[in-house]
Design an enzyme around this catalytic site. Structure first.
Site, PDB file in Angstrom:
ATOM      1  N   HIS A  40     -75.435 -51.049  20.710  1.00 53.55           N
ATOM      2  CA  HIS A  40     -75.114 -51.076  19.270  1.00 53.55           C
ATOM      3  C   HIS A  40     -75.936 -52.159  18.552  1.00 53.55           C
ATOM      4  O   HIS A  40     -76.601 -51.888  17.549  1.00 53.55           O
ATOM      5  CB  HIS A  40     -73.609 -51.341  19.114  1.00 53.55           C
ATOM      6  N   GLU A  41     -75.897 -53.364  19.067  1.00 54.33           N
ATOM      7  CA  GLU A  41     -76.605 -54.466  18.394  1.00 54.33           C
ATOM      8  C   GLU A  41     -78.125 -54.273  18.482  1.00 54.33           C
ATOM      9  O   GLU A  41     -78.851 -54.658  17.580  1.00 54.33           O
ATOM     10  CB  GLU A  41     -76.184 -55.821  18.971  1.00 54.33           C
ATOM     11  N   HIS A  49     -79.059 -52.217  15.533  1.00 57.50           N
ATOM     12  CA  HIS A  49     -79.194 -53.039  14.314  1.00 57.50           C
ATOM     13  C   HIS A  49     -80.544 -53.771  14.339  1.00 57.50           C
ATOM     14  O   HIS A  49     -81.241 -53.854  13.331  1.00 57.50           O
ATOM     15  CB  HIS A  49     -78.084 -54.089  14.246  1.00 57.50           C
ATOM     16  N   GLU A  55     -75.124 -49.772   9.739  1.00 57.31           N
ATOM     17  CA  GLU A  55     -74.211 -49.281  10.762  1.00 57.31           C
ATOM     18  C   GLU A  55     -74.680 -47.914  11.285  1.00 57.31           C
ATOM     19  O   GLU A  55     -74.492 -47.588  12.451  1.00 57.31           O
ATOM     20  CB  GLU A  55     -72.798 -49.208  10.174  1.00 57.31           C
TER      21      GLU A  55
HETATM   22 ZN    ZN Z   1     -72.507 -52.835  13.718  1.00 55.32          ZN
END
Ligand code: ZN
Length: 499
Positions: free
Chosen positions: A267-268, A271, A297
């Site tokens: 997830h990170e 980003h 997101e």
């Molecule tokens: Zn996030």
């Protein structure tokens, strides 16, 4: 070059530097700082943020904005036009808030946070209720500052949403979310009535040192560049950008929960890919950041779910994972692993929810914060309203407020309003994006099975990342898909995968 534009750019570059300095302090606080450093660190961050805010609302900035507004569009480059639009927006929004208000609100937030920590532990909603009431008054006051001129609104949550997801409104999102809810509630019912896959192996023993090693290897192999970043451990994983050559990620290790670290890292990384893929010409300017909370997101969720929870992804990575943890995964097949990490089950806790039920958690909060702000729901009625809605949407009812309306930090260390919609906007757009990428390059899933993500990276960079904040969210969504934000591709993705 026009002198007014030049000075405006230097001022905003300095403001951006101050904000990044605050991010360094924040990164250090969340990763390596000794625990007793909290108070002095909080003060330092507040001082730097105040300096950035004061620099932004200086009268000189208003003058420069006026001067540059007189420059005809035709003589400006596209980057300059985008810069001026964003600079005006930031100035206008910051100058609506009276000085002193933010400091007072922050002070209240810090007190509320302390009370909430204990209230959640003791399951004592009444202890924090008066603080929440005050938070709502502050949030409502904030809305009122914006209810004039070109920032006038129709719902008090509008300015909060506008802040995080420019161009979106309470009414627009209510319509979008109603469509999504109509599809999701029956889908969740149907999926929960089926047999539950095996998940026992996900909570076996996964030693910390080996997890760290695997997660660094994983980040590198999906394309995270350790020459331009690093990965550290923290409690609540986040990504932070300190410069074009310094975009850091954090993850969390739980020795009896394999998914925690893996999906935090993916997830990170998502980003970080966004920030690392911006056009170099935007570096050091206010355009050199992702364009909104929701779009950001979408990029992390695309990697976490569309990519990271796919069968193709694990076809390549699972043998490596098994080699790292032979004791825990030796008797687990790829198919069992794939089904286990995609287990759908209505639950009470948002942060533990699967990708099918997750948006129901978010939309419950979205509706409740809208009602708290417009006064149609009173704080004293919040626990029951929360539980009723969980029962209606997810078929589960919390037995305590700690598992109900006290679970998320957002309203207890932040305002009420605009806190949650970004998660669902992100999920919806991630599906639209991935659909568009597959349409352009149907070979992407095949490449993922070889651990090759280069086509996907290039497509995302070309169509999304490079623009930074030059395009506002809806412009970007249109640019990528030719349509508005929609729940259809997301629902189609879920149905394809789970039914
Ligand atoms: Zn996030």
């Amino acid at each position: 070059m026009y002198p007014a534009l030049q000075s405006l750019k230097s001022r905003f570059a300095e403001i951006d530097d101050l904000r990044r300095a605050a991010s360094v302090l924040h990164w250090d606080m969340s990763t390596h700082m000794p625990q007793d450093g909290t108070i002095s660190r909080g003060r330092m961050i507040a001082t730097v943020e105040k300096a950035a805010h004061e620099k932004l609302i200086e009268p000189g900035v208003a003058g420069l904005l006026e001067e540059t507004a007189a420059l005809p569009d035709a003589i400006l480059s596209a980057d300059d036009r985008a810069f001026l639009r964003l600079a005006r927006r930031q100035f206008l929004r910051a100058s609506k808030i009276p000085s002193g208000f933010k400091a007072e609100f922050f002070q209240h937030m810090a007190e509320t946070y302390e009370v909430w920590i204990h209230a959640r532990k003791l399951n004592d909603f009444n202890a924090v209720a008066p603080f929440l009431e005050k938070t709502i008054s502050y949030s409502r006051a904030l809305s009122d500052f914006f209810n004039t001129g070109e920032t006038a609104w129709t719902h008090p949550m509008d300015p909060h949403i506008e802040d995080a997801d420019p161009g979106m409104t309470t009414a627009g999102l209510e319509t979008l979310f109603a469509d999504l809810r109509r599809d999701l509630v029956p889908l969740v019912r149907e999926l929960s009535s089926r047999g539950r896959p095996r998940t026992d192996f996900l909570s076996r023993a996964y030693p910390k040192s080996r997890q760290v090693e695997f997660l660094n290897w994983l980040a590198r192999n999906i394309g995270y560049d350790f020459n331009r970043g690093r990965q550290d451990l923290t409690h609540h994983p986040f990504m932070t950008k300190l410069g074009a050559g310094d975009v850091r990620i954090t993850t969390r290790i739980n020795e009896t929960n394999l998914c925690d670290g893996i999906f935090s890292t993916i997830h990170e990384s998502g980003h970080a890919f966004y920030e690392l893929g911006l056009s170099p010409s935007l570096d050091g300017t206010i355009l050199g950041h992702g364009t909104s909370a929701g779009i950001h997101e979408s990029q992390s969720r695309l990697w976490e779910n569309q990519v990271g929870r796919s069968r193709e992804f694990w076809t390549y990575f699972y043998p490596h994972l098994q080699t790292c943890f032979p004791e825990a995964l030796g008797d687990v097949s790829l198919e069992e692993f794939y089904c286990g990490i995609n287990c759908v089950e209505p639950s009470l806790i948002r942060t533990e929810a699967d990708e099918v039920t997750y948006n129901l958690h978010v939309m419950i909060r979205f509706d409740i914060e809208s009602q708290l702000l417009d006064g149609s729901l009173q704080v004293k009625d919040l626990p029951v309203a929360w539980s009723d809605r969980y029962e209606a949407d997810l078929g589960v009812r919390p037995s305590s407020d700690a598992q109900g309306c006290l679970q998320d930090v957002h309203w207890y260390y932040g305002g009420v309003g605009g806190m949650f919609q970004g998660y669902t906007i992100g999920n919806l757009f991630s599906a639209q994006c991935f659909e568009a990428a597959l349409e352009a390059h149907p070979e992407i899933p095949e490449a993922m099975m070889q651990g090759n993500f280069s086509t996907l990276h290039s497509w995302l960079k070309e169509n999304i990342y490079q623009y930074g904040s030059s395009l506002f969210p809806q412009e970007l969504i249109h640019h990528v898909t030719g349509h508005d934000l929609s729940s259809k591709p997301f629902v189609a993705y879920l149905k394809r995968k789970y039914l």
